[in-house]
Every structure is written in C-alpha cells, then in structure tokens.
Write an enzyme that holds these catalytic residues in place. Structure first.
Site, PDB file in Angstrom:
ATOM      1  CB  CYS A 170      15.691  33.918   5.262  1.00 31.32           C
ATOM      2  SG  CYS A 170      13.921  33.870   5.598  1.00 31.32           S
ATOM      3  N   GLY A 179      19.049  26.906   8.423  1.00 33.43           N
ATOM      4  CA  GLY A 179      18.294  26.667   7.204  1.00 33.43           C
ATOM      5  C   GLY A 179      17.817  27.987   6.627  1.00 33.43           C
ATOM      6  CD  GLU A 180      15.022  30.902   8.652  1.00 34.59           C
ATOM      7  OE1 GLU A 180      15.397  32.068   8.366  1.00 34.59           O
ATOM      8  OE2 GLU A 180      14.654  30.591   9.788  1.00 34.59           O
ATOM      9  N   GLY A 181      18.093  29.164   3.909  1.00 33.83           N
ATOM     10  CA  GLY A 181      19.019  29.780   2.966  1.00 33.83           C
ATOM     11  C   GLY A 181      19.932  30.807   3.603  1.00 33.83           C
ATOM     12  CB  THR A 182      20.435  31.918   7.126  1.00 29.51           C
ATOM     13  OG1 THR A 182      20.510  30.575   7.647  1.00 29.51           O
ATOM     14  CG2 THR A 182      19.054  32.467   7.394  1.00 29.51           C
TER      15      THR A 182
END
Length: 348
Positions: free
Chosen positions: A87, A305-308
């Site tokens: 991210c 996840g993490e907004g990647t």
C-alpha cells in the site's frame, strides 16, 4: 444527512457527449461506461485520492481462525505509516494520500509512529462467546470513520478509498456477509492467510456457531455482534463519502462486507461505489453481485487488502474521469464525424 440517489436523468446527455468524442462509438469499451458512472457522481475529473487504512484487532483469533500472530496488526501499521508495504509503495507511485488509523489495535502506538489515534478499545471481544462490540462502541467507530472522510473532503480530496489491517478480520467480514446476505458461510469464507482444508472447515464451524449463538440480523446489530472496530469505521466512512458525493473506490472482500452493512443502512450508498477489483478471496464476487454493482475494473487475483486493489485501479479511474470533459470532440479536432456517418447508414 440522507444519501441522495444519483440523478439518472443525466445519463442520456452524458452518452451523447461521449458520442461526440473523436473516436468510433464504443471503442473505449468499459472505460467509457466508467467515465459516465463517475460523471454521474461528480461533474469534475477526479485527481486527488485519499486512502484511509483502518486497523483493529479481533478477539475471535482466540478460536484459531488464523495462523497469523496478532502482533502482525500493529507491526504492519507501523510499516504502512512509514511508507512500507504494497500500500505504501502503490500510494507513493500514484501520489495518493495514505493515512493509517488505529481504531482498536491491541498495542499502544507512540505519537512519533505516524499512526492516527482513534482507538476505541484494545481489540474487539471474541464474537463466538459474546458480542464483539457494544452498541455505543459500534456507533462511535462509525462516527470516527464519517468524521475522517469529512476532513479529507474539506482538505480538497475528491475521491476516497478504504483499506484495512487486522489479523482475524476475514472471519468478522465472513460472519457479517453471511448474516446480512443469507449466503452460506462456506461460500463467503476463505483461507485468509493460508489455512489448510481442515483449518478452513474449523473456521467455518466457528462462524456458523457464532451466527447460531446470536440470531440478530439488523445491520447495526450484525455489525456490533460480529464486526471489528476497523470494519465499523469503514461502514460509517462509506456512508459519509456517499453523503458528500465522493466517488468511493471499493477494495476487496473486507471492505465490500463493510459496504454490505452501509448499503443495508443507506441503500443509495451503492450508487457511489466503484468496484476497483475482483478479489481472489472466496465470496467477493457473491457480495458484489448481492449489491448489484458493475463489473470490477480489474481482475488480477489480488487478495492482500490494505486498499491495494483500489490503489492499483486509481490511475484508470482518474483517467476515465477526464474523458467527457477533456477529450477532443470531432468538431474541435477537425475530424470527420464517423459516428454521424454510421448513423446515416443505419449501422449505429
């Protein structure tokens, strides 16, 4: 503030504007549809994305639903806040504002760590044994998410995305998803950080037992019973983003589970959601279908996840948002209007 529905009456005018651009009709495919979708949300191109990564720990890890040790949550928060991880790399590459928010990590960060302190508790309770949060904690987490989105809007950001960090949060997301959609637990429960077949069955069994223990099925009741502080923050944040007419790039399975709650509370929220990618996580496609959202921009098998996923799709979203306002038309470019010629021949 109630969520206003998108004005679909503008659709025809936007389609006609697109047909005046100096290109054969339909030649941009899904990108043109994305351009119209963004234009229905906001009249201007989007150029400033803020990614809020909400973090929290989960009491359900006591049941062995993951092999990842809980300290990974706070360790990764530090890593992200320093610009590390996928991210951090992707945000830096695309000039995206990234904020790591401690909603309920079982660790006390220092002010110098760069993690925004919005801690509600040192992790949620074990939802197999008791509700993960009480109603007051749940509403407070939602309000924190809403306030942060409002602040980002006031700071001039014109698009928003959410990421999450929290060991055990796939179990919370699966429980929420099954409770609100009535989908079978095993259809919306994945291996997380690498569970074996036996481990996956045990994880599903834990979630099944928790759902039987607590039959509540109202949106807020489900969120408090099975959610995490970071998931509750995303629920509030998604609602606020819609209220502010901010295009919201929807990341993967966990953020989509949060969106299911948001849309159950405020159905018009879904009109402001732009699915960034199809996660490789079990059940993500089912949740997108349940919400009736358009096909995701990307399908790369990502499940970090993490907004990647949202970060990876962002350049495409920003580019698409410029088509209707900045791309030259046939008349301005001095190019023969091939669309009109096709119409005259009855082809289009």
């Amino acid at each position: 503030m109630p969520i206003q529905p998108i004005d679909k009456n503008r659709m025809h005018a936007l389609q006609q504007t697109l047909l005046q651009k100096a290109m054969p009709p339909g030649s941009l495919g899904e990108l043109a549809a994305l351009a119209i979708r963004i234009a229905l949300i906001t009249p201007r191109p989007v150029s400033r994305l803020s990614l809020l990564i909400f973090a929290g720990d989960h009491g359900i890890v006591e049941e062995g639903v993951t092999h990842s040790p809980q300290e990974i949550t706070w360790q990764q928060c530090l890593n992200f806040a320093k610009g590390g991880g996928a991210c951090g790399l992707f945000a830096r590459a695309h000039g995206v504002d990234l904020t790591v928010v401690d909603m309920g990590v079982a660790h006390q960060f220092l002010p110098s760590d760069g993690v925004l302190d919005r801690k509600i508790g040192m992790g949620t309770r074990n939802f197999l044994r008791e509700d993960a949060m009480d109603a007051k904690q749940c509403l407070l987490a939602m309000q924190c998410g809403r306030l942060l989105v409002r602040q980002k809007k006031q700071a001039g950001f014109d698009a928003i995305a959410f990421g999450e960090m929290g060991v055990g949060n796939t179990s919370s997301a699966s429980a929420i998803a099954s409770a609100l959609t009535c989908l079978k637990v095993d259809s919306v429960t994945g291996r997380g950080s690498g569970l074996s077949d036996c481990d996956l069955k045990a994880k599903c069994d834990v979630i099944e037992l928790a759902l039987k223990r607590n039959p509540v099925r109202t949106p807020l009741g489900v969120l408090a019973a099975f959610g995490g502080f970071e998931i509750a923050a995303m629920v509030g944040a998604i609602i606020e983003a819609a209220a502010l007419s901010l295009p919201t790039l929807l990341d993967g399975f966990i953020t989509t589970a949060a969106a299911v709650v948001s849309c159950a509370i405020e159905p018009n929220c879904k009109e402001y959601l732009i699915p960034a990618h199809l996660s490789g996580m079990q059940g993500h496609d089912l949740l997108l279908d349940y919400l009736g959202l358009p096909r995701p921009i990307l399908d790369l098998g990502m499940q970090l996840g993490e907004g990647t996923g949202a970060l990876t799709a962002w350049p495409i979203v920003s580019q698409a948002s410029r088509i209707l306002t900045e791309m030259t038309s046939f008349s301005h470019a001095g190019v023969t209007d091939s669309t009109s010629l096709l119409r005259e021949k009855g082809i289009f």
